[in-house]
Design an enzyme around this catalytic site. Structure first.
Site, PDB file in Angstrom:
ATOM      1  N   SER A   1       0.791  -1.289   0.098  1.00 31.61           N
ATOM      2  CA  SER A   1       0.070   0.029   0.079  1.00 31.61           C
ATOM      3  C   SER A   1       0.953   1.360   0.013  1.00 31.61           C
ATOM      4  CB  SER A   1      -0.879  -0.095   1.350  1.00 31.61           C
ATOM      5  OG  SER A   1      -1.559   0.977   1.210  1.00 31.61           O
ATOM      6  N   GLY A   2       0.771   2.196  -0.896  1.00 32.31           N
ATOM      7  CA  GLY A   2       1.379   3.294  -1.039  1.00 32.31           C
ATOM      8  C   GLY A   2       2.736   3.207  -1.731  1.00 32.31           C
TER       9      GLY A   2
ATOM     10  N   THR B   1      -1.315   2.644  -8.292  1.00 31.96           N
ATOM     11  CA  THR B   1      -2.480   3.333  -9.164  1.00 31.96           C
ATOM     12  C   THR B   1      -1.814   4.411  -9.759  1.00 31.96           C
ATOM     13  OG1 THR B   1      -3.904   2.751  -7.231  1.00 31.96           O
ATOM     14  CG2 THR B   1      -4.711   4.508  -8.626  1.00 31.96           C
TER      15      THR B   1
ATOM     16  N   ASN C   1      -1.632   5.225   3.139  1.00 30.23           N
ATOM     17  CA  ASN C   1      -1.904   5.938   1.921  1.00 30.23           C
ATOM     18  C   ASN C   1      -2.782   6.905   1.826  1.00 30.23           C
ATOM     19  OD1 ASN C   1      -1.922   6.637  -0.677  1.00 30.23           O
ATOM     20  ND2 ASN C   1      -2.069   4.703  -1.381  1.00 30.23           N
TER      21      ASN C   1
ATOM     22  N   SER D   1      -5.794   5.356  -0.899  1.00 25.27           N
ATOM     23  CA  SER D   1      -5.462   4.024  -0.913  1.00 25.27           C
ATOM     24  C   SER D   1      -6.525   3.160  -1.596  1.00 25.27           C
ATOM     25  CB  SER D   1      -5.397   3.233   0.368  1.00 25.27           C
ATOM     26  OG  SER D   1      -5.121   1.854   0.546  1.00 25.27           O
ATOM     27  N   SER D   2      -6.225   2.572  -2.612  1.00 21.61           N
ATOM     28  CA  SER D   2      -7.555   1.793  -3.389  1.00 21.61           C
ATOM     29  C   SER D   2      -7.887   0.581  -2.471  1.00 21.61           C
ATOM     30  CB  SER D   2      -7.032   1.102  -4.672  1.00 21.61           C
ATOM     31  OG  SER D   2      -5.895   2.005  -5.444  1.00 21.61           O
TER      32      SER D   2
ATOM     33  N   GLY E   1      -1.877  -4.906  -2.451  1.00 22.51           N
ATOM     34  CA  GLY E   1      -0.824  -5.905  -2.037  1.00 22.51           C
ATOM     35  C   GLY E   1      -1.029  -6.383  -0.769  1.00 22.51           C
TER      36      GLY E   1
ATOM     37  N   GLU F   1      -0.932  -7.779   2.790  1.00 19.38           N
ATOM     38  CA  GLU F   1      -0.964  -6.762   4.066  1.00 19.38           C
ATOM     39  C   GLU F   1      -0.704  -7.576   5.433  1.00 19.38           C
ATOM     40  OE1 GLU F   1      -4.855  -5.004   4.257  1.00 19.38           O
ATOM     41  OE2 GLU F   1      -4.182  -3.582   2.777  1.00 19.38           O
TER      42      GLU F   1
HETATM   43  P1  ATP Z   1      -2.644   1.191  -2.310  1.00 26.03           P
HETATM   44  O1  ATP Z   1      -2.309  -0.168  -2.450  1.00 26.03           O
HETATM   45  O2  ATP Z   1      -3.109   1.754  -1.080  1.00 26.03           O
HETATM   46  O3  ATP Z   1      -3.814   1.531  -3.218  1.00 26.03           O
HETATM   47  P2  ATP Z   1      -0.709   2.213  -4.469  1.00 26.03           P
HETATM   48  O4  ATP Z   1       0.326   1.412  -4.558  1.00 26.03           O
HETATM   49  O5  ATP Z   1      -1.809   2.202  -5.214  1.00 26.03           O
HETATM   50  O6  ATP Z   1      -1.428   2.050  -2.951  1.00 26.03           O
HETATM   51  P3  ATP Z   1      -0.616   5.121  -5.185  1.00 26.03           P
HETATM   52  O7  ATP Z   1      -1.952   5.717  -4.468  1.00 26.03           O
HETATM   53  O8  ATP Z   1      -0.415   4.731  -6.539  1.00 26.03           O
HETATM   54  O9  ATP Z   1      -0.216   3.796  -4.358  1.00 26.03           O
HETATM   55  O10 ATP Z   1       0.692   6.077  -4.570  1.00 26.03           O
HETATM   56  C1  ATP Z   1       0.464   6.588  -3.236  1.00 26.03           C
HETATM   57  C2  ATP Z   1       1.114   8.200  -3.417  1.00 26.03           C
HETATM   58  O11 ATP Z   1       2.501   8.212  -4.128  1.00 26.03           O
HETATM   59  C3  ATP Z   1       0.298   8.702  -4.500  1.00 26.03           C
HETATM   60  O12 ATP Z   1      -0.818   9.497  -4.113  1.00 26.03           O
HETATM   61  C4  ATP Z   1       1.389  10.040  -4.911  1.00 26.03           C
HETATM   62  O13 ATP Z   1       1.319  11.237  -3.975  1.00 26.03           O
HETATM   63  C5  ATP Z   1       2.751   9.330  -4.744  1.00 26.03           C
HETATM   64  N1  ATP Z   1       3.031   8.620  -5.951  1.00 26.03           N
HETATM   65  C6  ATP Z   1       3.022   7.474  -6.257  1.00 26.03           C
HETATM   66  N2  ATP Z   1       3.644   7.314  -7.640  1.00 26.03           N
HETATM   67  C7  ATP Z   1       4.317   8.385  -7.962  1.00 26.03           C
HETATM   68  C8  ATP Z   1       4.969   8.948  -9.179  1.00 26.03           C
HETATM   69  N3  ATP Z   1       5.068   8.098 -10.199  1.00 26.03           N
HETATM   70  N4  ATP Z   1       5.289  10.335  -9.155  1.00 26.03           N
HETATM   71  C9  ATP Z   1       4.850  10.964  -8.369  1.00 26.03           C
HETATM   72  N5  ATP Z   1       4.187  10.692  -7.163  1.00 26.03           N
HETATM   73  C10 ATP Z   1       3.955   9.428  -6.838  1.00 26.03           C
HETATM   74 MG    MG Z   2      -3.741   2.005  -5.455  1.00 27.64          MG
END
Ligand code: ATP
Ligand code: MG
Length: 754
Positions: A177-178, A182, A223, A226-227, A446, A448
């Site tokens: 997560s984070g 996404t 996050n 978070s999705s 992912g 947890e």
């Molecule tokens: P989850 O499993 O909780 O959904 P995730 O892996 O989808 O987590 P994201 O929401 O994609 O995580 O990323 C978390 C934060 O990290 C985003 O809101 C953004 O602020 C930052 N981030 C991620 N990737 C990038 C990137 N390539 N450039 C800039 N910021 C990023």
């Molecule tokens: Mg996500």
């Protein structure tokens, strides 16, 4: 914990020169080079790249970054790579593949905003937590023309476009997560949209993001966005259609939310952004006035303006063709969910039976759903049971009634989400034929592991176990296929898989899922009897350990996780009472299809607790775990039909801040998500590959005797002989030379000395 560190740290006088008269095996040339470096583990567990000043026998004198010199045992040092390999864009190019070398390489690149690195066939993406100058038109153009070669999501997506001609293609995003899954998925979609020139279906697909995120994402402790669901988005550029599949929405967040976290974004966006008219119509209040949202004192996310987000949401809903009327109905259902949470019960007799308090909440929910207050009261405070051919009405206690209220709120929300996804699919694939060729993006939540892990983590981690299995198989397969294609002598390697753990979950009748389902059908069973049952039947399994009381532990590929069985049975049975279902089917709210399509068909045989009698005809209803497994298998089937390209997202720190690289955290993820596994596999194989031409060009000048034939292959073979590279250390393929790890390092050193 000094780990072999000589307690006397010597301060190195600036004038002192390292003496280089010692020898250290046959790498003594390193010393004369005075450039020799190595990794040294600091007492805090972090690895540091240190200079070796001198060495003798079993000890070395090293120089640390703060100018200190230290005498350490040689076995505390781990071989680092020659400087020319610093920051290589593919970890496979490292001569010495060890954990510190991988960590160092990724960090080296991360410090320069090069967040993408290849680990052989896998793309590793480290979350920069800031804007990095790697995106936009110039980059898109560069990758499109293939004038930029460094690893990038754009590059993978571009390959996707190329491969689409041959079949479907799927970037799979993994990571905790984070970690940035996404965001990375969105970057891939932006590339697709740019290639489409804007305006086409690619533009609409971008607009599905704000919708899905508003309804499916929430602020968690890890996050801010978070999705809480899994999405599989399938884009068919040939016929210009998009289909979104969503899996495993976490519904419990609607009614329950931990301190510091938030419920789904859309609730706050609605409360903040609805205009005066809409507020009147829905009797809408501020977020702070709803109990479901008030459970956590967190209402806003720093840097996010919910009012503005509401504008973005409604605009996106327009683009994906949800009419204004339907949008209003969607918002009405959301308001109904919020008001439901405010419904209170009073005790009406000395058996603690409940009745709904007649207040504004009751009347508002009834109005929004389109039923009478009486109907709603009955649905929430009584339960109908079939006994033989008769139906009896039983009054519920206050706590049962609260549960049925929450169950109703959760299912309204779930139906709403499903309905929205269905609408999006209808409008974006209207009348389009489905052909096999498509590009898909899978964004999954992912693995947890918290201090306390419940049914949700149990399901998520099971799914990740399956996906890991898929990953392993493909990693081994692809790598080994390349060897075979180039005709080298290669005995297939059987890989260590996670089949045991999968069996622990899936075996019938004695697996975690079967035992859970069986126990869920016993009316008198409880969490404790379930835990005991697991321990009784599974204690001999290698991946299972019984814990204290209601706990049990599973040894997952990513580490051990202890689960607390509290609430397992209840959540698995997924109570939605007959009355609630009847209520919803009778409601005259403006979106009756919501309930007609998704929920009622899914729960054709609604069953309440007592009807879950073993063998009873009514126990046909699928349990949550069984449905989950069914969906997982559906997803796996979709994946099997695509060419996977793996993207492993890494979270460099838990502060969600830029510029901080916590080695321990990164290492743990690299281990978890199998990046080191891929690296390990390659170590047993031939990770370094170089075409005959390139090899001859690079090292040919080192030849002491000229070779009769100047063709690259003959030159290459002569070099191999001259350097006494042992036959088991390399293979000659039709087009390439394949080396075991470390071999190129030696050649490279000689080349640099010359
Ligand atoms: P989850 O499993 O909780 O959904 P995730 O892996 O989808 O987590 P994201 O929401 O994609 O995580 O990323 C978390 C934060 O990290 C985003 O809101 C953004 O602020 C930052 N981030 C991620 N990737 C990038 C990137 N390539 N450039 C800039 N910021 C990023
Ligand atoms: Mg996500």
């Amino acid at each position: 914990d000094e780990e072999g560190v000589d307690p006397v740290a010597l301060s190195l006088p600036s004038s002192s020169k390292p003496h280089d008269d010692n020898t250290w095996g046959d790498t003594s040339s390193y010393a004369r080079n005075k450039k020799i470096q190595s990794f040294f583990k600091l007492p805090n567990g972090e690895w540091e790249l240190v200079k070796i000043l001198s060495y003798s026998g079993s000890e070395s004198l090293i120089s640390l970054s703060e100018g200190k010199a230290l005498k350490v045992k040689n076995d505390c040092l781990v071989q680092s790579n020659p400087v020319i390999l610093d920051g290589v864009d593919d970890l496979m190019q490292l001569s010495f593949l060890n954990e510190p070398a991988v960590l160092y390489n990724l960090q080296y690149r991360y410090n320069q905003d090069m967040i993408y690195t290849k680990a052989g066939p896998v793309l590793v993406a480290i979350n920069p937590f800031k804007k990095v100058p790697l995106y936009g038109d110039d980059y898109i153009e560069g990758y499109r023309r293939k004038s930029i070669e460094s690893p990038h999501v754009y590059a993978i997506t571009d390959t996707a476009m190329g491969e689409m001609v041959r079949g479907s293609f799927c970037p799979l995003l993994y990571g905790e997560s984070g970690a940035g899954k996404t965001e990375t998925a969105k970057i891939a979609m932006q590339y697709l949209a740019a290639l489409g020139g804007g305006g086409g279906i690619e533009y609409e697909i971008l607009k599905t993001n704000p919708v899905l995120e508003a309804f499916g994402n929430a602020k968690t402790s890890r996050n801010n966005n978070s999705s809480r669901f899994v999405s599989f988005l399938s884009l068919n550029l040939v016929v210009q259609s998009v289909r979104v599949f969503t899996y495993w929405k976490h519904q419990s967040r609607v009614v329950q939310c931990a301190e510091g976290e938030r419920s789904y974004h859309v609730f706050y966006q609605l409360c903040a952004g609805a205009d005066h008219d809409l507020r009147e119509k829905l009797n809408l209040r501020n977020a702070g006035e709803y109990k479901y949202l008030r459970q956590s004192s967190c209402f806003s996310i720093s840097g996010v303006d919910d009012t503005e987000q509401f504008g973005i949401l409604t605009e996106a809903l327009d683009v994906v063709h949800i009419t204004k009327e339907d949008q209003e109905s969607v918002f009405a259902m959301l308001a109904a969910v919020l008001w439901l949470g405010n419904i209170l019960f009073t005790v009406i007799d000395n058996e603690n039976h409940a009745e709904v308090v007649e207040d504004e909440s009751l009347t508002t929910v009834a109005k929004l759903l389109g039923c009478s207050s009486d109907q709603l009261n009955r649905a929430l405070s009584t339960r109908k049971m079939r006994v033989g051919n008769d139906t009896i009405v039983q009054k519920l206690t206050v706590s049962q009634a609260s549960d049925s209220r929450d169950a109703l709120a959760k299912s309204i929300y779930a139906c709403l989400f499903d309905w929205l996804v269905e609408q999006i699919n209808k409008s974006l694939s209207a009348g389009k034929r489905r052909t096999g060729r498509s590009i898909s993006i899978l964004d999954i939540y992912g693995f947890e592991s918290f201090d306390r892990n419940s049914f949700e983590q149990f399901c998520i981690n099971y799914a990740n176990e399956r996906l890991q299995h898929h990953f392993n198989r493909h990693m081994f397969k692809l790598e080994q296929e390349e060897y075979i294609q180039d005709g080298i002598d290669w005995a297939r390697v059987d890989f260590e898989d996670n089949q045991d753990c999968l069996n622990l979950f899936e075996k019938k009748p004695l697996g975690l899922l079967s035992l859970l389902d069986e126990e869920s059908t016993f009316p008198n069973a409880n969490d404790m009897t379930f835990a005991n049952k697991l321990k009784e039947h599974l204690h001999s399994k290698s991946c299972f350990h019984g814990g204290r009381g209601k706990d049990f532990t599973v040894n997952h590929y990513a580490g051990e996780v202890s689960y607390d069985t509290t609430g397992f049975l209840e959540k698995n049975r997924d109570l939605l009472h007959l009355e609630s279902i009847e209520l919803l089917s009778e409601c005259s709210c403006s979106l009756p299809q919501i309930f007609a399509t998704s929920m009622l068909t899914q729960s054709e045989k609604p069953v309440t607790g007592p009807l879950f009698k073993a063998g009873g005809a009514e126990s046909q209803k699928l349990s949550v775990a069984t449905k989950f497994k069914g969906q997982l298998f559906q997803l796996m089937q979709r994946l099997e039909n695509t060419t996977p390209h793996f993207i492993r997202c890494i979270k460099p720190n838990s502060l969600q801040s830029p510029g901080v690289y916590e080695q321990g955290l990164v290492l743990q993820q690299l281990r978890c998500c199998g990046v080191l596994e891929v690296v390990r596999i390659s170590r047993s194989g031939f990770p370094t590959k170089m075409s005959h031409q390139k090899f001859a060009r690079r090292y040919g000048f080192l030849l002491l005797e000229s070779v009769a034939s100047q063709d690259p292959l003959s030159v290459s073979v002569a070099i191999l002989h001259q350097f006494n590279i042992l036959p088991e250390m390399y293979q000659v393929g039709y087009t390439k030379l394949f080396f075991r790890t470390g071999q190129i390092g030696l050649l490279e050193n000689t080349r640099n000395r010359t």
